[in-house]
Write a protein that holds these residues in place. Structure first.
Motif, PDB file in Angstrom:
ATOM      1  N   VAL A 246       6.465   3.701  -2.080  1.00 48.93           N
ATOM      2  CA  VAL A 246       7.366   2.778  -0.808  1.00 48.93           C
ATOM      3  C   VAL A 246       7.299   1.501  -1.778  1.00 48.93           C
ATOM      4  O   VAL A 246       6.537   1.246  -2.501  1.00 48.93           O
ATOM      5  N   ALA A 247       8.395   0.777  -1.447  1.00 49.95           N
ATOM      6  CA  ALA A 247       8.490  -0.498  -2.127  1.00 49.95           C
ATOM      7  C   ALA A 247       9.260  -1.624  -1.318  1.00 49.95           C
ATOM      8  O   ALA A 247      10.140  -1.093  -0.607  1.00 49.95           O
ATOM      9  N   GLY A 248       8.706  -2.705  -1.538  1.00 46.65           N
ATOM     10  CA  GLY A 248       9.474  -3.728  -0.868  1.00 46.65           C
ATOM     11  C   GLY A 248       9.803  -4.684  -2.037  1.00 46.65           C
ATOM     12  O   GLY A 248       9.977  -4.279  -3.151  1.00 46.65           O
ATOM     13  N   ARG A 249      10.517  -5.999  -1.642  1.00 50.28           N
ATOM     14  CA  ARG A 249      11.050  -6.870  -2.614  1.00 50.28           C
ATOM     15  C   ARG A 249      10.167  -6.893  -3.698  1.00 50.28           C
ATOM     16  O   ARG A 249      10.554  -6.891  -5.045  1.00 50.28           O
ATOM     17  N   ASP A 250       8.940  -6.992  -3.569  1.00 50.42           N
ATOM     18  CA  ASP A 250       8.026  -7.597  -4.638  1.00 50.42           C
ATOM     19  C   ASP A 250       6.505  -6.632  -4.759  1.00 50.42           C
ATOM     20  O   ASP A 250       5.600  -7.122  -5.316  1.00 50.42           O
ATOM     21  N   VAL A 251       6.579  -5.715  -3.981  1.00 52.67           N
ATOM     22  CA  VAL A 251       5.616  -4.907  -3.909  1.00 52.67           C
ATOM     23  C   VAL A 251       5.876  -3.388  -3.853  1.00 52.67           C
ATOM     24  O   VAL A 251       7.002  -2.846  -3.363  1.00 52.67           O
ATOM     25  N   THR A 252       4.980  -2.648  -4.492  1.00 48.92           N
ATOM     26  CA  THR A 252       5.208  -1.274  -5.190  1.00 48.92           C
ATOM     27  C   THR A 252       4.041  -0.451  -4.727  1.00 48.92           C
ATOM     28  O   THR A 252       3.045  -0.907  -4.987  1.00 48.92           O
ATOM     29  N   ILE A 253       3.828   0.464  -3.924  1.00 46.19           N
ATOM     30  CA  ILE A 253       2.812   1.172  -3.699  1.00 46.19           C
ATOM     31  C   ILE A 253       2.898   2.633  -4.005  1.00 46.19           C
ATOM     32  O   ILE A 253       3.926   3.268  -3.439  1.00 46.19           O
ATOM     33  N   TRP A 254       2.102   3.138  -4.819  1.00 47.29           N
ATOM     34  CA  TRP A 254       2.152   4.689  -5.266  1.00 47.29           C
ATOM     35  C   TRP A 254       1.130   5.315  -4.783  1.00 47.29           C
ATOM     36  O   TRP A 254      -0.292   5.046  -4.912  1.00 47.29           O
ATOM     37  N   THR A 255       1.309   6.530  -3.886  1.00 48.25           N
ATOM     38  CA  THR A 255      -0.059   7.245  -3.542  1.00 48.25           C
ATOM     39  C   THR A 255      -0.241   8.502  -4.305  1.00 48.25           C
ATOM     40  O   THR A 255       1.016   9.180  -4.261  1.00 48.25           O
ATOM     41  N   MET A 256      -1.137   8.627  -5.104  1.00 51.31           N
ATOM     42  CA  MET A 256      -1.358   9.880  -5.945  1.00 51.31           C
ATOM     43  C   MET A 256      -2.360  10.734  -5.623  1.00 51.31           C
ATOM     44  O   MET A 256      -3.476  10.561  -5.049  1.00 51.31           O
ATOM     45  N   ASP A 257      -2.324  11.966  -5.796  1.00 49.69           N
ATOM     46  CA  ASP A 257      -3.389  12.976  -6.046  1.00 49.69           C
ATOM     47  C   ASP A 257      -4.144  12.996  -7.103  1.00 49.69           C
ATOM     48  O   ASP A 257      -3.134  12.702  -8.189  1.00 49.69           O
ATOM     49  N   LEU A 258      -5.208  12.905  -7.352  1.00 46.54           N
ATOM     50  CA  LEU A 258      -6.198  13.118  -8.677  1.00 46.54           C
ATOM     51  C   LEU A 258      -6.412  14.575  -8.892  1.00 46.54           C
ATOM     52  O   LEU A 258      -7.137  15.213  -7.998  1.00 46.54           O
ATOM     53  N   VAL A 259      -5.761  15.297  -9.876  1.00 45.34           N
ATOM     54  CA  VAL A 259      -6.224  16.610 -10.163  1.00 45.34           C
ATOM     55  C   VAL A 259      -7.201  16.676 -11.366  1.00 45.34           C
ATOM     56  O   VAL A 259      -6.880  16.127 -12.405  1.00 45.34           O
ATOM     57  N   ASN A 260      -8.395  17.091 -10.882  1.00 43.58           N
ATOM     58  CA  ASN A 260      -9.572  16.988 -12.060  1.00 43.58           C
ATOM     59  C   ASN A 260      -9.411  18.314 -12.706  1.00 43.58           C
ATOM     60  O   ASN A 260      -8.982  19.329 -12.392  1.00 43.58           O
ATOM     61  N   PRO A 261     -10.265  18.200 -14.023  1.00 46.11           N
ATOM     62  CA  PRO A 261     -10.076  19.420 -14.830  1.00 46.11           C
ATOM     63  C   PRO A 261     -10.901  20.628 -14.261  1.00 46.11           C
ATOM     64  O   PRO A 261     -11.950  20.343 -13.404  1.00 46.11           O
ATOM     65  N   PRO A 262     -10.923  21.741 -14.566  1.00 41.09           N
ATOM     66  CA  PRO A 262     -11.612  22.982 -13.775  1.00 41.09           C
ATOM     67  C   PRO A 262     -12.965  22.895 -14.054  1.00 41.09           C
ATOM     68  O   PRO A 262     -13.845  23.278 -13.189  1.00 41.09           O
ATOM     69  N   ASP A 263     -13.216  22.540 -15.134  1.00 42.40           N
ATOM     70  CA  ASP A 263     -14.711  22.276 -15.668  1.00 42.40           C
ATOM     71  C   ASP A 263     -15.541  21.235 -14.998  1.00 42.40           C
ATOM     72  O   ASP A 263     -16.825  20.916 -15.514  1.00 42.40           O
ATOM     73  N   ASN A 264     -14.808  20.166 -14.598  1.00 41.03           N
ATOM     74  CA  ASN A 264     -15.499  19.068 -14.013  1.00 41.03           C
ATOM     75  C   ASN A 264     -14.567  18.694 -12.606  1.00 41.03           C
ATOM     76  O   ASN A 264     -14.078  17.418 -12.767  1.00 41.03           O
ATOM     77  N   PRO A 265     -14.794  19.223 -11.632  1.00 42.40           N
ATOM     78  CA  PRO A 265     -14.071  19.116 -10.390  1.00 42.40           C
ATOM     79  C   PRO A 265     -14.477  17.892  -9.628  1.00 42.40           C
ATOM     80  O   PRO A 265     -13.591  17.442  -8.912  1.00 42.40           O
ATOM     81  N   GLU A 266     -15.315  17.405 -10.228  1.00 44.21           N
ATOM     82  CA  GLU A 266     -15.994  16.072  -9.346  1.00 44.21           C
ATOM     83  C   GLU A 266     -15.727  14.764 -10.123  1.00 44.21           C
ATOM     84  O   GLU A 266     -16.156  13.846 -10.010  1.00 44.21           O
ATOM     85  N   HIS A 267     -15.045  14.757 -11.299  1.00 47.07           N
ATOM     86  CA  HIS A 267     -15.083  13.697 -12.095  1.00 47.07           C
ATOM     87  C   HIS A 267     -14.166  12.577 -11.606  1.00 47.07           C
ATOM     88  O   HIS A 267     -14.919  11.345 -11.638  1.00 47.07           O
ATOM     89  N   CYS A 268     -13.323  12.821 -10.583  1.00 48.00           N
ATOM     90  CA  CYS A 268     -12.606  11.609  -9.924  1.00 48.00           C
ATOM     91  C   CYS A 268     -12.561  12.028  -8.447  1.00 48.00           C
ATOM     92  O   CYS A 268     -12.526  13.238  -8.004  1.00 48.00           O
ATOM     93  N   PRO A 269     -12.387  10.838  -7.610  1.00 51.92           N
ATOM     94  CA  PRO A 269     -12.059  11.299  -6.114  1.00 51.92           C
ATOM     95  C   PRO A 269     -10.916  11.997  -6.186  1.00 51.92           C
ATOM     96  O   PRO A 269      -9.822  12.052  -7.011  1.00 51.92           O
ATOM     97  N   PRO A 270     -10.474  12.532  -4.929  1.00 53.15           N
ATOM     98  CA  PRO A 270      -9.184  13.296  -4.703  1.00 53.15           C
ATOM     99  C   PRO A 270      -7.990  12.580  -4.858  1.00 53.15           C
ATOM    100  O   PRO A 270      -6.933  13.210  -4.958  1.00 53.15           O
TER     101      PRO A 270
END
Length: 301
Positions: free
Chosen positions: A255-279
């Motif tokens: 979503v974006a306004g005149r001078d603000v942009t917000i991206w919502t992302m899923d984080l996909v961790n590697p199979p051998d380290n599924p807890e590396h980052c939050p979801p």
């Protein structure tokens, strides 16, 4: 001059200008009801503003177009009663029921005319109010506590900003109802395209060049929910570290306004380290002179 019935029918068909004319025509009666119930002061004006916003969402519920005046006054009456209950502690003042429902994407943004009208009015807000509104109503970071953490302000400030924004939105909606508005869908589509492009460039090793081109030299970078702070170099290091570890980001929403942009992302961790980052992670970006001035990365709990 068009009758109330004709204006209601036009408003139901998506003509936001017709709704603006109705609100202007009946403003005196709406304000009179508010004054009679809550007296002179900001509560009366806020009740009229609340009712104006509610009318935008509920115009399709009006069964008898000839009764639009009494219907609008009834909405004001209900808004006043809500405020009176809030004053006695029954409902928190900071949690008005109508605006979150009104501004939720599944309610308003499915109508192109209303969508563009709403987004135009959001862009008329100050940068701080605009950023708070976008987080509250268009992302999953929508609790007061989360917004306060992202924006690094007290929870009370978040409440105050949302109350201010609600009033200013009502004023802007009424003032610009009969104007043509830019296609907000195109703006958000462009924001999503930028997010996907950024991720693709980063995976090809081009993130440093992209940051140098699109971010201001003095850009701030805040990560770790406020714990990690630095500049462009830190952002590049963080992206490189995640990619090296096998972490990938996948766009969920932009979503974006005149001078603000917000991206919502899923984080996909590697199979051998599924807890590396939050979801997931949310990028909250502010821009100045067309370039990124500050980026906050926030992990929703």
């Amino acid at each position: 001059m068009l009758s109330d019935v004709e204006l209601v029918r036009a408003a139901r068909g998506g003509d936001v200008g017709a709704l603006g004319l109705l609100l202007t025509r009946h403003e005196a009666g709406m304000r009179a009801v508010a004054l009679s119930l809550v007296g002179f002061g900001p509560d009366a004006e806020d009740a009229v503003q609340d009712a104006s916003l509610a009318a935008l969402r509920r115009i399709g519920d009006l069964r008898d177009p000839e009764a639009v005046g009494p219907w609008l006054r009834m909405i004001v009456r209900n808004a006043c009663r809500q405020r009176l209950r809030s004053a006695h502690g029954v409902v928190p003042v900071a949690e008005p029921a109508t605006p979150p429902d009104l501004l939720s994407p599944d309610r308003v943004l499915d109508s192109h005319a209303s969508r563009d009208w709403i987004w135009h009015s959001i862009d008329e807000l100050s940068p701080t109010l605009r950023q708070t509104v976008l987080l509250r109503y268009f992302t999953d970071i929508n609790s007061y506590e989360q917004i306060a953490e992202v924006l690094e302000v007290p929870v009370g400030t978040v409440r105050s900003r949302l109350n201010q924004a609600r009033g200013k939105l009502a004023e802007a909606l009424r003032a610009t109802a009969d104007q043509a508005h830019a296609d907000a869908g195109a703006v958000n589509t462009a924001a999503a395209r930028e997010a996907v492009e950024t991720l693709a460039v980063a995976e090809r090793g081009g993130f440093p060049a992209l940051v140098a081109d699109r971010w201001l030299p003095e850009a701030e970078f805040v990560a770790g929910n406020g714990v990690i702070r630095g500049g462009r170099e830190l952002a590049v290091y963080g992206m490189d570290s995640d990619l090296t570890a096998g972490v990938r980001q996948r766009l969920v929403q932009a979503v974006a306004g005149r001078d603000v942009t917000i991206w919502t992302m899923d984080l996909v961790n590697p199979p051998d380290n599924p807890e590396h980052c939050p979801p997931g992670v949310v990028w909250v970006m502010t821009r100045r002179r067309g370039r990124v001035a500050k980026v906050r990365l926030f992990h929703p709990l």
